[in-house]
Write a protein that holds these residues in place. Structure first.
Motif, short mmCIF file in Angstrom:
data_model
loop_
_atom_site.label_atom_id
_atom_site.label_comp_id
_atom_site.label_asym_id
_atom_site.label_seq_id
_atom_site.Cartn_x
_atom_site.Cartn_y
_atom_site.Cartn_z
N SER A 17 31.16 1.53 -11.90
CA SER A 17 31.02 0.82 -10.64
C SER A 17 29.87 -0.18 -10.67
CB SER A 17 30.80 1.81 -9.51
OG SER A 17 29.65 2.55 -9.77
N LEU A 18 29.19 -0.25 -11.82
CA LEU A 18 28.08 -1.20 -11.94
C LEU A 18 28.58 -2.62 -12.17
CD1 LEU A 18 25.17 0.25 -14.09
CD2 LEU A 18 25.07 -0.61 -11.76
N TRP A 19 29.82 -2.73 -12.68
CA TRP A 19 30.27 -4.04 -13.15
C TRP A 19 30.29 -5.11 -12.07
CZ3 TRP A 19 34.50 -6.58 -11.27
CH2 TRP A 19 35.42 -5.81 -10.55
N VAL A 20 30.53 -4.71 -10.83
CA VAL A 20 30.55 -5.69 -9.74
C VAL A 20 29.19 -6.37 -9.64
CG1 VAL A 20 30.99 -6.04 -7.30
CG2 VAL A 20 32.16 -4.22 -8.51
N TRP A 21 28.16 -5.52 -9.72
CA TRP A 21 26.80 -6.03 -9.58
C TRP A 21 26.42 -6.89 -10.77
CZ3 TRP A 21 25.07 -5.03 -4.84
CH2 TRP A 21 25.65 -3.95 -4.15
N ILE A 22 26.80 -6.41 -11.97
CA ILE A 22 26.48 -7.18 -13.17
C ILE A 22 27.20 -8.52 -13.12
CG2 ILE A 22 26.75 -7.23 -15.68
CD1 ILE A 22 26.43 -4.12 -15.54
N ALA A 23 28.46 -8.50 -12.68
CA ALA A 23 29.23 -9.74 -12.58
C ALA A 23 28.56 -10.70 -11.60
CB ALA A 23 30.65 -9.44 -12.11
N ALA A 54 16.88 -12.99 2.63
CA ALA A 54 17.83 -11.89 2.56
C ALA A 54 17.17 -10.67 1.91
CB ALA A 54 19.07 -12.30 1.78
N THR A 55 16.40 -10.92 0.83
CA THR A 55 15.69 -9.82 0.17
C THR A 55 14.74 -9.14 1.14
OG1 THR A 55 15.75 -11.16 -1.83
CG2 THR A 55 14.31 -9.24 -1.86
N LEU A 56 14.00 -9.96 1.90
CA LEU A 56 13.04 -9.41 2.85
C LEU A 56 13.75 -8.61 3.94
CD1 LEU A 56 10.74 -12.51 3.23
CD2 LEU A 56 10.02 -10.27 2.40
N ALA A 57 14.83 -9.17 4.46
CA ALA A 57 15.52 -8.51 5.57
C ALA A 57 16.12 -7.18 5.12
CB ALA A 57 16.60 -9.42 6.14
N VAL A 58 16.74 -7.17 3.94
CA VAL A 58 17.37 -5.94 3.47
C VAL A 58 16.30 -4.87 3.23
CG1 VAL A 58 18.63 -4.91 1.55
CG2 VAL A 58 19.39 -7.07 2.50
N SER A 59 15.16 -5.28 2.67
CA SER A 59 14.13 -4.27 2.40
C SER A 59 13.52 -3.75 3.71
CB SER A 59 13.05 -4.83 1.48
OG SER A 59 12.40 -5.92 2.07
N LEU A 60 13.40 -4.62 4.71
CA LEU A 60 12.85 -4.14 5.98
C LEU A 60 13.85 -3.24 6.69
CD1 LEU A 60 10.46 -4.27 7.95
CD2 LEU A 60 11.63 -6.11 9.13
N CYS A 188 17.61 -10.69 -5.33
CA CYS A 188 18.31 -10.38 -4.08
C CYS A 188 19.43 -9.37 -4.36
CB CYS A 188 18.87 -11.68 -3.51
SG CYS A 188 19.58 -11.47 -1.89
N ILE A 189 20.21 -9.62 -5.39
CA ILE A 189 21.31 -8.71 -5.73
C ILE A 189 20.76 -7.34 -6.13
CG2 ILE A 189 23.14 -8.28 -7.42
CD1 ILE A 189 23.57 -11.37 -7.37
N PHE A 190 19.68 -7.35 -6.91
CA PHE A 190 19.08 -6.09 -7.33
C PHE A 190 18.60 -5.28 -6.12
CE2 PHE A 190 15.30 -3.65 -8.69
CZ PHE A 190 15.95 -2.78 -9.55
N THR A 191 18.00 -5.99 -5.16
CA THR A 191 17.51 -5.31 -3.95
C THR A 191 18.67 -4.70 -3.18
OG1 THR A 191 15.79 -6.97 -3.82
CG2 THR A 191 16.11 -5.60 -1.88
N VAL A 192 19.71 -5.50 -2.97
CA VAL A 192 20.86 -5.00 -2.22
C VAL A 192 21.47 -3.81 -2.97
CG1 VAL A 192 23.20 -5.56 -1.46
CG2 VAL A 192 21.36 -7.20 -1.13
N PHE A 193 21.61 -3.96 -4.28
CA PHE A 193 22.17 -2.87 -5.10
C PHE A 193 21.37 -1.59 -4.94
CE2 PHE A 193 21.39 -0.71 -9.18
CZ PHE A 193 22.62 -0.11 -9.36
N THR A 194 20.05 -1.71 -5.13
CA THR A 194 19.20 -0.52 -5.08
C THR A 194 19.28 0.15 -3.72
OG1 THR A 194 17.69 -1.69 -6.51
CG2 THR A 194 16.87 0.31 -5.52
N THR A 279 24.81 -5.38 4.93
CA THR A 279 25.59 -6.61 5.05
C THR A 279 25.07 -7.46 6.19
OG1 THR A 279 27.45 -5.19 4.48
CG2 THR A 279 27.95 -7.45 5.08
N GLY A 280 24.79 -6.80 7.33
CA GLY A 280 24.30 -7.52 8.49
C GLY A 280 22.99 -8.23 8.20
N SER A 281 22.08 -7.55 7.49
CA SER A 281 20.79 -8.17 7.18
C SER A 281 20.97 -9.41 6.33
CB SER A 281 19.90 -7.18 6.43
OG SER A 281 19.51 -6.16 7.28
#
Lengths: 360, 278
Positions: A17-23, A54-60, A188-194, A279-281
């Motif tokens: 299931s990692l491939w989506v993120w890697i892609a 986006a990175t900031l919003a997702v982390s908050l 950004c993708i790494f943050t969302v993924f994590t 997603t909303g963030s």
């Protein structure tokens, strides 16, 4: 391990299931290498700020939305990360100017390593700040926590204002230009993924339980203090990394950049997107970053600064119509599922009756 | 978990709020596998006892042993891991989460289950996914016992009242605790729901060997399923014994209904009193 009868049709392990993120990261870097050069610099900067926001919003959202601890000091963590990483790269580049690859036409692999290292260090120091602030202040709830974190953000700003190493009120200039499109969106993708993965695990359920009912969570065996501090530390880490990206993109840091308005901006993104929806963030961060710029021509036409008035009016209208934010607590996967369900009800039902008819 | 025959041992438990002694010198010995009732008029200190048992309040004096281990001074979440879990008088579910998630949160904290750090959860290692699915299956099974498995994807707040109460019991059981403290499990239930609840409590005792200590005002439930009962009044234990003994105990009747005037102490009056208690 032998096959077990429990396998869920949706569950995928490890790399499957990692491939989506890697892609997604691969696509980002393809853009970086082949298309970025053709984009108008002004529009490009909007794209970059969207990614950082986006990175900031997702982390908050991890702190405010999922754990239910209303923090308003995110700009403080961002500035800690930004200044630490900018200081690191500035010092290293001053010693080894070759890294910036002035002759080679840009920083090469050394620059990339330096950036990643500096971002990581910035994130670590920011999360340490998160730990130090979180441990005492997370005993507070609701408005009180908001005020304390707001105060923390201001304390950081005033400290930086008086630090000569980083330029004080003059700001810190000539930060090496190491951030590019690829890094911003990889982070950004790494943050969302994590955060996505953690929220959808036992750890995430702990965050949610604290949000829902702290007393009940504690009674069920959840170490609520540890959970809250962990959310705070993780949120601060990603804010610090985003701050580092910001510093190496703008190449100039000023304490004023990280005042409470900046914190509010991120809180607004989280609330508008939906507390508890990654997603909303992301959506709200993109929307608000673009909106602020899209209103700029209006200012030039009317020669009046109506921009922020309209911006806030639009926010009020949005919140009146969607009090839970754009997404509520739903994610893109939920939307997709219900969309498929709708399709199935519409067309699948017909199919079912056809099959019945065929059998006869 | 230690296999001490005594699930709960309380001695000299005292709670003082300023000048008010909410509970004084409370003592209780609860053998494993029993259903025990704690009753008393409003404000007698029953919930205070529960709050001391679960670490919400630190008792002024006294000792508490859960499965042979002292728990005084531990935080609530640490006490839960010693094998004691509770429900709340005013329902405290995780309202905006699904029924399944409510139970999963507790099961994640069961110390006898495998735990995974952040990294295995991040990369969804085979073991982490397996354990997660395993927990999901176990939770569904547990919900099945309470007749809630068909609603596991619904929000907890959308359940009818009686089901919410039962979900709280299921959630407490999922912690792996073998000793349950039920704080007014039948409060607000109609007679039919109460009967269903009694059957469920009996079932979890016989099927899972749970030990149950419950606070309840519904005398039908208390007298119907409890093997022994303690009665609290103004923080003092005024009686202890089997339901039969409690029903006939004049001090208990006095605590609930007040002292009868001398002349009216006729057999008729006592029969009304015990009738009320039944």
């Amino acid at each position: 391990m032998t096959t077990h009868p429990l396998t869920h049709p949706q569950s995928k392990t490890g790399l499957q299931s990692l491939w989506v993120w890697i892609a997604a990261v691969a696509v980002v870097w393809i853009f970086q290498f082949f298309f970025v050069g053709y984009v108008d610099p002004y529009y490009f900067s909007i794209v970059m700020y969207s990614g950082i926001n986006a990175t900031l919003a997702v982390s908050l959202n991890l702190v405010n939305g999922f754990t239910g601890q209303f923090s308003m000091g995110h700009a403080g963590f961002m500035s800690v990360g930004g200044y630490v990483s900018a200081l690191t790269t500035s010092l290293v580049v001053a010693k080894y100017p070759g890294i910036m690859g002035v002759d080679a036409g840009g920083p090469g692999i050394e620059g990339a390593i330096l950036l990643v290292g500096a971002l990581f260090l910035g994130g670590l120091v920011a999360s340490l700040a998160g730990f130090l602030v979180g441990l005492p202040s997370l005993r507070l709830k609701g408005d009180y926590l908001a005020i304390v974190t707001l105060g923390f953000g201001e304390i950081i700003r005033v400290i930086v204002l008086n630090l000569n190493v980083v330029g004080g009120a003059r700001g810190m200039a000539n930060i090496p230009a190491l951030t590019n499109f690829g890094w911003v969106f990889s982070v950004c993708i790494f943050t969302v993924f994590t955060i996505w993965r953690i929220v959808n695990s036992a750890h995430g359920r702990r965050f949610l339980s604290v949000r829902e009912d702290e007393i009940a969570a504690e009674a069920m065996g959840v170490n609520t203090t540890a959970v809250k501090v962990r959310a705070f530390v993780m949120g601060a880490f990603f804010a610090g990394v985003a701050g580092g990206l910001f510093a190496h993109y703008l190449r100039y840091l000023n304490p004023q950049t990280f005042d409470f308005n900046r914190s509010f901006e991120i809180v607004i993104m989280v609330v508008l997107g939906g507390m508890g929806s990654i997603t909303g963030s992301v959506l709200a961060a993109l929307l608000l970053t673009v909106l602020k710029e899209a209103l700029r021509p209006l200012q030039e036409i009317t020669r009046l600064d109506f921009r922020m008035v309209i911006y806030s009016l639009m926010l009020i209208i949005l919140m009146l119509n969607k009090p839970n934010g754009l997404m509520g607590t739903r994610e893109i996967s939920d939307v997709y599922q219900s969309f498929r369900e709708k399709l199935r009800v519409r067309f699948g039902a017909n199919q079912g009756s056809d099959q019945k008819g065929a059998k006869k | 978990m230690s296999q001490s025959p005594c699930a709960l041992q309380i001695e000299g438990l005292t709670m003082q709020f300023g000048g008010l002694k909410a509970v004084s010198e409370f003592k209780l010995e609860l053998p494993a596998g029993k259903i025990y009732g704690l009753i008393g008029p409003n404000g007698a200190g029953k919930t205070t006892v529960f709050n001391m048992l679960t670490g919400v309040y630190q008792p002024t004096l006294g000792s508490i042993q859960v499965w042979g281990q002292p728990v005084i001074g531990l935080k609530p979440f640490e006490i839960t891991k010693k094998g004691i879990a509770r429900t709340f008088q005013n329902i405290r579910l995780f309202k905006q989460l699904s029924v399944l998630d409510n139970v999963m949160i507790s099961m994640d904290e069961d110390p006898s289950r495998p735990h995974h750090g952040l990294l295995p959860s991040l990369f969804r290692t085979r073991q982490a996914v397996y354990d997660e699915e395993r927990a999901e299956v176990d939770c569904s099974e547990l919900l099945g016992i309470f007749g809630l498995d068909h609603r596991k994807d619904d929000l907890a707040s959308s359940l009818p009242y009686g089901d919410q109460r039962r979900l709280e019991i299921a959630r407490a059981m999922a912690t792996g605790a073998k000793l349950l403290l039920l704080d007014e499990p039948a409060a607000g239930m109609n007679p039919h729901e109460t009967e269903k609840l009694m059957a469920t409590i009996e079932k979890i005792r016989t099927q899972f060997g749970m030990t149950i200590l419950l606070i309840e005002h519904d005398m039908k439930l208390v007298m119907g399923i409890c093997e022994r009962i303690s009665v609290l009044d103004y923080g003092v234990r005024i009686a202890e014994g089997t339901p039969k003994e409690i029903q006939g105990n004049p001090r208990v009747i006095e605590a609930y209904l007040g002292k009868a005037p001398e002349q009216s102490k006729t057999p008729a009056a006592t029969s009304i009193n015990t009738g009320d208690l039944k």
